[in-house]
Structure formats: C-alpha cells, structure tokens
Design a protein around this motif. Structure first.
Motif, PDB file in Angstrom:
ATOM      1  N   MET A 120       0.833  -1.202   0.000  1.00 57.92           N
ATOM      2  CA  MET A 120       0.000   0.000   0.000  1.00 57.92           C
ATOM      3  C   MET A 120       0.873   1.260   0.000  1.00 57.92           C
ATOM      4  O   MET A 120       0.859   2.042   0.956  1.00 57.92           O
ATOM      5  N   PRO A 121       1.638   1.503  -1.069  1.00 59.85           N
ATOM      6  CA  PRO A 121       2.561   2.645  -1.052  1.00 59.85           C
ATOM      7  C   PRO A 121       1.854   3.995  -0.980  1.00 59.85           C
ATOM      8  O   PRO A 121       2.339   4.907  -0.317  1.00 59.85           O
ATOM      9  N   SER A 122       0.712   4.140  -1.626  1.00 60.77           N
ATOM     10  CA  SER A 122       0.035   5.439  -1.588  1.00 60.77           C
ATOM     11  C   SER A 122      -0.539   5.724  -0.206  1.00 60.77           C
ATOM     12  O   SER A 122      -0.514   6.871   0.260  1.00 60.77           O
ATOM     13  N   GLN A 123      -1.034   4.712   0.482  1.00 62.92           N
ATOM     14  CA  GLN A 123      -1.553   4.905   1.838  1.00 62.92           C
ATOM     15  C   GLN A 123      -0.422   5.244   2.812  1.00 62.92           C
ATOM     16  O   GLN A 123      -0.576   6.130   3.660  1.00 62.92           O
ATOM     17  N   VAL A 124       0.708   4.582   2.672  1.00 61.70           N
ATOM     18  CA  VAL A 124       1.858   4.873   3.534  1.00 61.70           C
ATOM     19  C   VAL A 124       2.324   6.311   3.286  1.00 61.70           C
ATOM     20  O   VAL A 124       2.658   7.029   4.228  1.00 61.70           O
ATOM     21  N   ARG A 125       2.302   6.740   2.031  1.00 58.43           N
ATOM     22  CA  ARG A 125       2.683   8.117   1.702  1.00 58.43           C
ATOM     23  C   ARG A 125       1.744   9.115   2.378  1.00 58.43           C
ATOM     24  O   ARG A 125       2.185  10.109   2.944  1.00 58.43           O
ATOM     25  N   ARG A 126       0.441   8.838   2.331  1.00 64.65           N
ATOM     26  CA  ARG A 126      -0.525   9.727   2.986  1.00 64.65           C
ATOM     27  C   ARG A 126      -0.307   9.767   4.491  1.00 64.65           C
ATOM     28  O   ARG A 126      -0.399  10.828   5.121  1.00 64.65           O
ATOM     29  N   TRP A 127      -0.002   8.623   5.108  1.00 64.72           N
ATOM     30  CA  TRP A 127       0.260   8.569   6.554  1.00 64.72           C
ATOM     31  C   TRP A 127       1.508   9.374   6.909  1.00 64.72           C
ATOM     32  O   TRP A 127       1.540  10.082   7.912  1.00 64.72           O
ATOM     33  N   ARG A 128       2.548   9.252   6.080  1.00 65.23           N
ATOM     34  CA  ARG A 128       3.781   9.997   6.341  1.00 65.23           C
ATOM     35  C   ARG A 128       3.547  11.492   6.231  1.00 65.23           C
ATOM     36  O   ARG A 128       4.063  12.275   7.038  1.00 65.23           O
ATOM     37  N   ILE A 129       2.749  11.928   5.248  1.00 64.57           N
ATOM     38  CA  ILE A 129       2.426  13.342   5.096  1.00 64.57           C
ATOM     39  C   ILE A 129       1.619  13.826   6.296  1.00 64.57           C
ATOM     40  O   ILE A 129       1.875  14.907   6.843  1.00 64.57           O
ATOM     41  N   ALA A 130       0.649  13.020   6.719  1.00 58.30           N
ATOM     42  CA  ALA A 130      -0.183  13.403   7.865  1.00 58.30           C
ATOM     43  C   ALA A 130       0.636  13.525   9.142  1.00 58.30           C
ATOM     44  O   ALA A 130       0.348  14.376   9.993  1.00 58.30           O
ATOM     45  N   CYS A 131       1.651  12.705   9.298  1.00 60.10           N
ATOM     46  CA  CYS A 131       2.499  12.785  10.496  1.00 60.10           C
ATOM     47  C   CYS A 131       3.504  13.930  10.404  1.00 60.10           C
ATOM     48  O   CYS A 131       3.828  14.565  11.411  1.00 60.10           O
ATOM     49  N   ALA A 132       4.013  14.215   9.210  1.00 65.66           N
ATOM     50  CA  ALA A 132       5.057  15.223   9.056  1.00 65.66           C
ATOM     51  C   ALA A 132       4.509  16.642   9.003  1.00 65.66           C
ATOM     52  O   ALA A 132       5.173  17.574   9.470  1.00 65.66           O
TER      53      ALA A 132
END
Length: 88
Positions: A28-40
C-alpha cells in the motif's frame, strides 16, 4: 523475568514490527505516503522548534517525480521512460 528472555521478546517484537512495515510499504505505497504526510505536516509548521522540524523533514516522503502526482498510486515508475514502465 530474566534479562535474556526479555531481550528475546524485544528482538522478536522489533522483527514483527519491521516485517509489518515492510509489507505495508510494498502493498500500500500510496496509503503509507498519505500517513507519512499526515504525520510530518504538523511538525513542519511555522513556529515549531528546530528539532521538531528536523523530525518532520525525516518523516516526510520524497517529492513525486513527473506529472502523475500519485494518480496511479503504484510502483513509482513514473519517472522512468514511458515504454519501460512495469506492468502489474
């Protein structure tokens, strides 16, 4: 609990967490990307301390290359030649 047994449990827990993160990133690369953006994003706001901004830059995903902007949500081969992109 003995120290050796506790160390064994910690090592196993770290291996399980690392395996789960690897599977998430691969499946799930796009979901992980969204999670990283939300945390950063909250850490990178103006007025945050330098150490928080440094952690935010570390957490933030790399910028997307090309014009797709993550629309395909997949293998991140958008920056490769058009004919050489992998098909899944």
């Amino acid at each position: 609990m003995e120290g050796g047994l506790l160390l064994q449990y910690v090592v196993i827990a770290l291996a399980v967490v690392a395996s789960a993160l690897y599977v998430l990133k691969r499946q799930m690369p796009s979901q992980v990307r969204r999670w990283r953006i939300a945390c950063a994003a909250p850490l990178l706001r103006d007025g945050r301390p330098a150490w928080a901004r440094k952690i935010g830059r570390w957490l933030a995903p790399p910028a997307l290359q090309g014009g797709a902007g993550g629309a395909c949500g997949g293998c991140n081969s958008c920056d490769a030649d058009e004919g050489s992109a992998r098909r899944h």
